[in-house]
Write a protein that holds these residues in place. Structure first.
Motif, PDB file in Angstrom:
ATOM      1  N   ALA A 188      36.112  -1.112  13.791  1.00 38.53           N
ATOM      2  CA  ALA A 188      35.259   0.040  13.482  1.00 38.53           C
ATOM      3  C   ALA A 188      33.838  -0.199  13.972  1.00 38.53           C
ATOM      4  O   ALA A 188      33.219   0.697  14.554  1.00 38.53           O
ATOM      5  CB  ALA A 188      35.266   0.310  11.978  1.00 38.53           C
ATOM      6  N   ARG A 189      33.334  -1.401  13.774  1.00 38.02           N
ATOM      7  CA  ARG A 189      31.968  -1.724  14.194  1.00 38.02           C
ATOM      8  C   ARG A 189      31.823  -1.624  15.707  1.00 38.02           C
ATOM      9  O   ARG A 189      30.885  -1.019  16.213  1.00 38.02           O
ATOM     10  CB  ARG A 189      31.575  -3.124  13.714  1.00 38.02           C
ATOM     11  CG  ARG A 189      30.146  -3.513  14.091  1.00 38.02           C
ATOM     12  CD  ARG A 189      29.790  -4.903  13.610  1.00 38.02           C
ATOM     13  NE  ARG A 189      30.747  -5.922  13.956  1.00 38.02           N
ATOM     14  CZ  ARG A 189      30.801  -6.528  15.151  1.00 38.02           C
ATOM     15  NH1 ARG A 189      29.966  -6.199  16.099  1.00 38.02           N
ATOM     16  NH2 ARG A 189      31.694  -7.467  15.368  1.00 38.02           N
ATOM     17  N   LYS A 190      32.761  -2.185  16.443  1.00 34.18           N
ATOM     18  CA  LYS A 190      32.684  -2.147  17.903  1.00 34.18           C
ATOM     19  C   LYS A 190      32.788  -0.719  18.429  1.00 34.18           C
ATOM     20  O   LYS A 190      32.045  -0.321  19.326  1.00 34.18           O
ATOM     21  CB  LYS A 190      33.784  -3.017  18.510  1.00 34.18           C
ATOM     22  CG  LYS A 190      33.534  -4.495  18.345  1.00 34.18           C
ATOM     23  CD  LYS A 190      34.693  -5.307  18.867  1.00 34.18           C
ATOM     24  CE  LYS A 190      34.493  -6.786  18.580  1.00 34.18           C
ATOM     25  NZ  LYS A 190      35.653  -7.587  18.955  1.00 34.18           N
ATOM     26  N   SER A 191      33.690   0.040  17.872  1.00 33.96           N
ATOM     27  CA  SER A 191      33.884   1.412  18.322  1.00 33.96           C
ATOM     28  C   SER A 191      32.663   2.278  18.025  1.00 33.96           C
ATOM     29  O   SER A 191      32.176   3.010  18.889  1.00 33.96           O
ATOM     30  CB  SER A 191      35.126   1.992  17.638  1.00 33.96           C
ATOM     31  OG  SER A 191      35.366   3.279  18.095  1.00 33.96           O
ATOM     32  N   THR A 242      13.476   9.785  17.533  1.00 34.38           N
ATOM     33  CA  THR A 242      14.863   9.898  17.063  1.00 34.38           C
ATOM     34  C   THR A 242      15.735   8.826  17.707  1.00 34.38           C
ATOM     35  O   THR A 242      16.578   8.214  17.037  1.00 34.38           O
ATOM     36  CB  THR A 242      15.418  11.296  17.374  1.00 34.38           C
ATOM     37  OG1 THR A 242      14.607  12.272  16.723  1.00 34.38           O
ATOM     38  CG2 THR A 242      16.856  11.441  16.927  1.00 34.38           C
ATOM     39  N   GLY A 243      15.544   8.593  19.006  1.00 37.79           N
ATOM     40  CA  GLY A 243      16.290   7.534  19.692  1.00 37.79           C
ATOM     41  C   GLY A 243      16.001   6.160  19.094  1.00 37.79           C
ATOM     42  O   GLY A 243      16.911   5.360  18.899  1.00 37.79           O
ATOM     43  N   VAL A 244      14.732   5.914  18.789  1.00 33.97           N
ATOM     44  CA  VAL A 244      14.358   4.642  18.162  1.00 33.97           C
ATOM     45  C   VAL A 244      15.036   4.503  16.801  1.00 33.97           C
ATOM     46  O   VAL A 244      15.576   3.437  16.465  1.00 33.97           O
ATOM     47  CB  VAL A 244      12.820   4.526  18.029  1.00 33.97           C
ATOM     48  CG1 VAL A 244      12.426   3.361  17.145  1.00 33.97           C
ATOM     49  CG2 VAL A 244      12.182   4.397  19.399  1.00 33.97           C
ATOM     50  N   GLY A 259      18.825   2.155  13.161  1.00 32.14           N
ATOM     51  CA  GLY A 259      19.953   2.378  12.252  1.00 32.14           C
ATOM     52  C   GLY A 259      21.190   1.629  12.701  1.00 32.14           C
ATOM     53  O   GLY A 259      21.915   1.052  11.880  1.00 32.14           O
ATOM     54  N   LEU A 260      21.433   1.615  14.009  1.00 33.71           N
ATOM     55  CA  LEU A 260      22.570   0.870  14.537  1.00 33.71           C
ATOM     56  C   LEU A 260      22.409  -0.628  14.285  1.00 33.71           C
ATOM     57  O   LEU A 260      23.366  -1.314  13.924  1.00 33.71           O
ATOM     58  CB  LEU A 260      22.742   1.144  16.035  1.00 33.71           C
ATOM     59  CG  LEU A 260      23.908   0.456  16.716  1.00 33.71           C
ATOM     60  CD1 LEU A 260      25.234   0.882  16.101  1.00 33.71           C
ATOM     61  CD2 LEU A 260      23.888   0.772  18.214  1.00 33.71           C
ATOM     62  N   GLY A 261      21.180  -1.124  14.433  1.00 29.69           N
ATOM     63  CA  GLY A 261      20.920  -2.538  14.157  1.00 29.69           C
ATOM     64  C   GLY A 261      21.178  -2.887  12.697  1.00 29.69           C
ATOM     65  O   GLY A 261      21.775  -3.921  12.394  1.00 29.69           O
ATOM     66  N   ILE A 262      20.738  -2.016  11.799  1.00 26.75           N
ATOM     67  CA  ILE A 262      20.987  -2.232  10.368  1.00 26.75           C
ATOM     68  C   ILE A 262      22.484  -2.217  10.085  1.00 26.75           C
ATOM     69  O   ILE A 262      23.008  -3.075   9.369  1.00 26.75           O
ATOM     70  CB  ILE A 262      20.233  -1.190   9.520  1.00 26.75           C
ATOM     71  CG1 ILE A 262      18.721  -1.420   9.627  1.00 26.75           C
ATOM     72  CG2 ILE A 262      20.691  -1.215   8.065  1.00 26.75           C
ATOM     73  CD1 ILE A 262      17.882  -0.291   9.053  1.00 26.75           C
ATOM     74  N   TYR A 263      23.173  -1.246  10.678  1.00 28.39           N
ATOM     75  CA  TYR A 263      24.626  -1.155  10.499  1.00 28.39           C
ATOM     76  C   TYR A 263      25.306  -2.430  11.021  1.00 28.39           C
ATOM     77  O   TYR A 263      26.198  -2.971  10.357  1.00 28.39           O
ATOM     78  CB  TYR A 263      25.167   0.073  11.232  1.00 28.39           C
ATOM     79  CG  TYR A 263      26.663   0.117  11.286  1.00 28.39           C
ATOM     80  CD1 TYR A 263      27.407   0.465  10.163  1.00 28.39           C
ATOM     81  CD2 TYR A 263      27.343  -0.215  12.452  1.00 28.39           C
ATOM     82  CE1 TYR A 263      28.791   0.480  10.206  1.00 28.39           C
ATOM     83  CE2 TYR A 263      28.720  -0.196  12.507  1.00 28.39           C
ATOM     84  CZ  TYR A 263      29.439   0.159  11.384  1.00 28.39           C
ATOM     85  OH  TYR A 263      30.804   0.163  11.429  1.00 28.39           O
ATOM     86  N   GLN A 264      24.875  -2.894  12.196  1.00 26.47           N
ATOM     87  CA  GLN A 264      25.454  -4.113  12.769  1.00 26.47           C
ATOM     88  C   GLN A 264      25.269  -5.300  11.825  1.00 26.47           C
ATOM     89  O   GLN A 264      26.186  -6.071  11.585  1.00 26.47           O
ATOM     90  CB  GLN A 264      24.795  -4.438  14.121  1.00 26.47           C
ATOM     91  CG  GLN A 264      25.170  -3.525  15.226  1.00 26.47           C
ATOM     92  CD  GLN A 264      26.472  -3.943  15.881  1.00 26.47           C
ATOM     93  OE1 GLN A 264      27.256  -4.718  15.345  1.00 26.47           O
ATOM     94  NE2 GLN A 264      26.706  -3.413  17.050  1.00 26.47           N
ATOM     95  N   ARG A 265      24.054  -5.426  11.315  1.00 28.03           N
ATOM     96  CA  ARG A 265      23.743  -6.551  10.427  1.00 28.03           C
ATOM     97  C   ARG A 265      24.589  -6.499   9.150  1.00 28.03           C
ATOM     98  O   ARG A 265      25.166  -7.499   8.741  1.00 28.03           O
ATOM     99  CB  ARG A 265      22.241  -6.518  10.093  1.00 28.03           C
ATOM    100  CG  ARG A 265      21.779  -7.595   9.193  1.00 28.03           C
ATOM    101  CD  ARG A 265      21.797  -8.906   9.906  1.00 28.03           C
ATOM    102  NE  ARG A 265      21.167  -9.902   9.065  1.00 28.03           N
ATOM    103  CZ  ARG A 265      21.096 -11.139   9.379  1.00 28.03           C
ATOM    104  NH1 ARG A 265      21.588 -11.558  10.517  1.00 28.03           N
ATOM    105  NH2 ARG A 265      20.519 -11.994   8.585  1.00 28.03           N
TER     106      ARG A 265
END
Length: 170
Positions: free
Chosen positions: A85-88, A128-130, A135-141
């Motif tokens: 799920a994380r990779k996708s 918004t892009g930032v 948000g993606l970085g937080i999700y990854q962590r």
């Protein structure tokens, strides 16, 4: 069984339609550029910027179609592992973030040439892009932490103890 097949067909049709629309956007952008080049239009710069915008949007739409085709129509399964799920999701959000950044960049050039007071909109788009990337970085962590916890629970205690001991010795 039949519902699953109908769902897969619906996702395949929707993804094919999205991909066709993406190709249509690129064809339209190419047509506009060629038309302006052949008529020696003075607005070729604006047309080129619009073509970049159409192409960026087309790439994002195509990627959404590809994502639907791969994840829903072909694989037709729920993601059972957290790393899947994380990779996708990472791949999908990264593509959207790139599209947002490129569209923001195009909008900066357009606003900069026409009216500097309109720079607020491209700036908000870039912000918004930032936020997407943060948000993606937080999700990854967070998801990496969950994956580690899950793998530790699935690993037998003796293996964990050996791994901890070998890491402590390093």
């Amino acid at each position: 069984m039949i519902f699953d097949r109908v769902t897969r067909i619906a996702f395949a049709v929707a993804s094919a339609f999205l991909m066709l629309l993406a190709f249509g956007l690129i064809a339209y952008a190419a047509y506009e550029v060629a038309s302006d080049l052949l008529t020696y239009s003075a607005d070729i710069g604006a047309t080129l910027l619009e073509a970049v915008g159409y192409t960026v949007i087309a790439i994002a739409v195509f990627d959404v179609g590809k994502y639907l085709l791969e994840e829903e129509a072909i694989r037709a399964r729920e993601m059972r592992r957290a790393d899947e799920a994380r990779k996708s999701l990472t791949k999908f959000i990264s593509t959207i973030a790139i599209a947002v950044f490129l569209e923001g960049l195009v909008a900066v050039f357009e606003a900069g040439k026409k009216d500097l007071t309109m720079m607020i909109y491209p700036t908000l788009l870039l912000l918004t892009g930032v936020l997407l990337v943060v948000g993606l970085g937080i999700y990854q962590r967070l998801s990496a932490s969950v994956e580690t916890e899950i793998s530790d629970k699935d690993t037998p205690r003796t293996t964990r103890n050996r791994r901890s001991t070998s890491q402590a010795n390093k």
